[in-house]
Scaffold this active site. Structure first.
Site, mmCIF file in Angstrom:
data_model
loop_
_atom_site.group_PDB
_atom_site.id
_atom_site.type_symbol
_atom_site.label_atom_id
_atom_site.label_comp_id
_atom_site.label_asym_id
_atom_site.label_seq_id
_atom_site.Cartn_x
_atom_site.Cartn_y
_atom_site.Cartn_z
ATOM 1 C CG LEU A 112 -7.200 -7.959 1.310
ATOM 2 C CD1 LEU A 112 -8.299 -8.413 0.364
ATOM 3 C CD2 LEU A 112 -7.771 -7.755 2.711
ATOM 4 C CG HIS A 113 -2.597 -8.312 -4.255
ATOM 5 N ND1 HIS A 113 -2.796 -7.663 -5.450
ATOM 6 C CD2 HIS A 113 -3.089 -9.568 -4.417
ATOM 7 C CE1 HIS A 113 -3.352 -8.515 -6.313
ATOM 8 N NE2 HIS A 113 -3.543 -9.667 -5.704
ATOM 9 C CB ALA A 114 -2.920 -2.976 -4.753
ATOM 10 C CD GLU A 142 -5.763 -11.759 -7.383
ATOM 11 O OE1 GLU A 142 -5.176 -12.493 -6.581
ATOM 12 O OE2 GLU A 142 -5.555 -10.560 -7.513
ATOM 13 C CB SER A 171 0.349 -9.172 -7.631
ATOM 14 O OG SER A 171 1.434 -8.282 -7.580
#
Lengths: 113, 158
Positions: free
Chosen positions: A33-35, A106, A113
């Site tokens: 759960l990145h930006a 994704e 990312s």
């Protein structure tokens, strides 16, 4: 604080509208759960009137705040609980569940990312 | 993860000159070159990759903060730096506000966990309004360095 605070009376009067529903989701995209997923998630959560929270064990984040979602640092494989409270809680929960299932669009070989 | 685990002290800037999105990304990447953290020959590739990531959606996450970043095979550990723009830069932020505070990250392609933990640290510390305010008010890079050290040790006391 007493049990008869104006908020609790109002919440009780709202009855079913204040129902909290929850479900488990799993972070399946490899980057976690990145930006960008946090942005997509907060945008989806803001479409609904209900309050939305994501819970990672003892940690709780406002689903409508990217900053808070990023503090969960949820890696691939992490199980989270989504809670929604409000008049459109069930629909909100379904929409957010679908976002996780779609891997936030994704692909595993995604390099940006 | 702490700021000291990824912020290159010599690359911190308290007054960026750039007035555009790509300009500030380039200035910060150059500061990492100057600090010896990335090779001069990789500068263009890294700037391009960061801008390509921005095209997918701005990393201006609100509160006047942006976290431009990319994965790049030229680094074998996460490197980053911090910069402040006194005037604020249009970064197409999610809340539409100009960005004053930048955290730029370059991470190895095979370490998504480190990238997440750096984002976690940045976002957790930035929930503290006084930390944000003090960073933006920094006069010298060393002021920023001290604020990051303070946040690392016990959080900024307002």
């Amino acid at each position: 604080m007493t049990a008869e605070s104006p908020e609790s009376v109002r919440d009780a009067a709202a009855g079913l509208q204040q129902e909290t529903v929850s479900r488990e989701v799993v972070v399946v995209n490899a980057a976690g759960l990145h930006a960008r997923p946090a942005d997509l998630l907060a945008r989806e959560a803001r479409k609904w009137q209900s309050r939305i929270a994501l819970v990672n064990e003892s940690q709780r984040a406002d689903g409508k705040s990217i900053l808070e979602l990023l503090t969960l640092a949820a890696e691939a494989g992490t199980r989270l609980v989504v809670e929604a409270t409000g008049p459109d809680a069930r629909e909100a929960l379904d929409a957010i569940g679908s976002l996780f299932e779609s891997r936030f669009n994704e692909h595993e070989n995604h390099q940006d990312s | 993860m702490k700021f000291s685990d990824f912020v290159a002290t010599g690359a911190i800037r308290s007054h960026v000159h750039a007035a555009t999105k790509e300009g500030v990304v380039r200035e910060m990447a150059q500061s990492l070159v100057d600090a010896g953290k990335i090779a001069p020959g990789d500068l263009e590739g890294i700037v391009k990759a960061i801008m390509k990531r921005e095209d997918l959606g701005s990393t201006g996450i609100g509160r006047g903060v942006a976290v431009p970043h990319t994965k790049h095979p030229s680094v074998n550990k996460l490197v980053g730096t911090v910069a402040v723009s006194q005037q604020g830069i249009d970064f197409q932020s999610l809340d539409g506000e100009p960005v004053q505070l930048f955290f730029l990250l370059v991470s190895p392609p095979d370490r998504p966990g480190d990238h997440l933990r750096a984002l976690e640290n940045i976002s957790r510390q930035l929930r503290d309004d006084s930390f944000c305010r003090l960073l933006k008010a920094a006069k010298e890079p060393v002021d920023i360095q001290h604020l990051l050290e303070e946040a690392d040790s016990h959080g900024v006391v307002s």
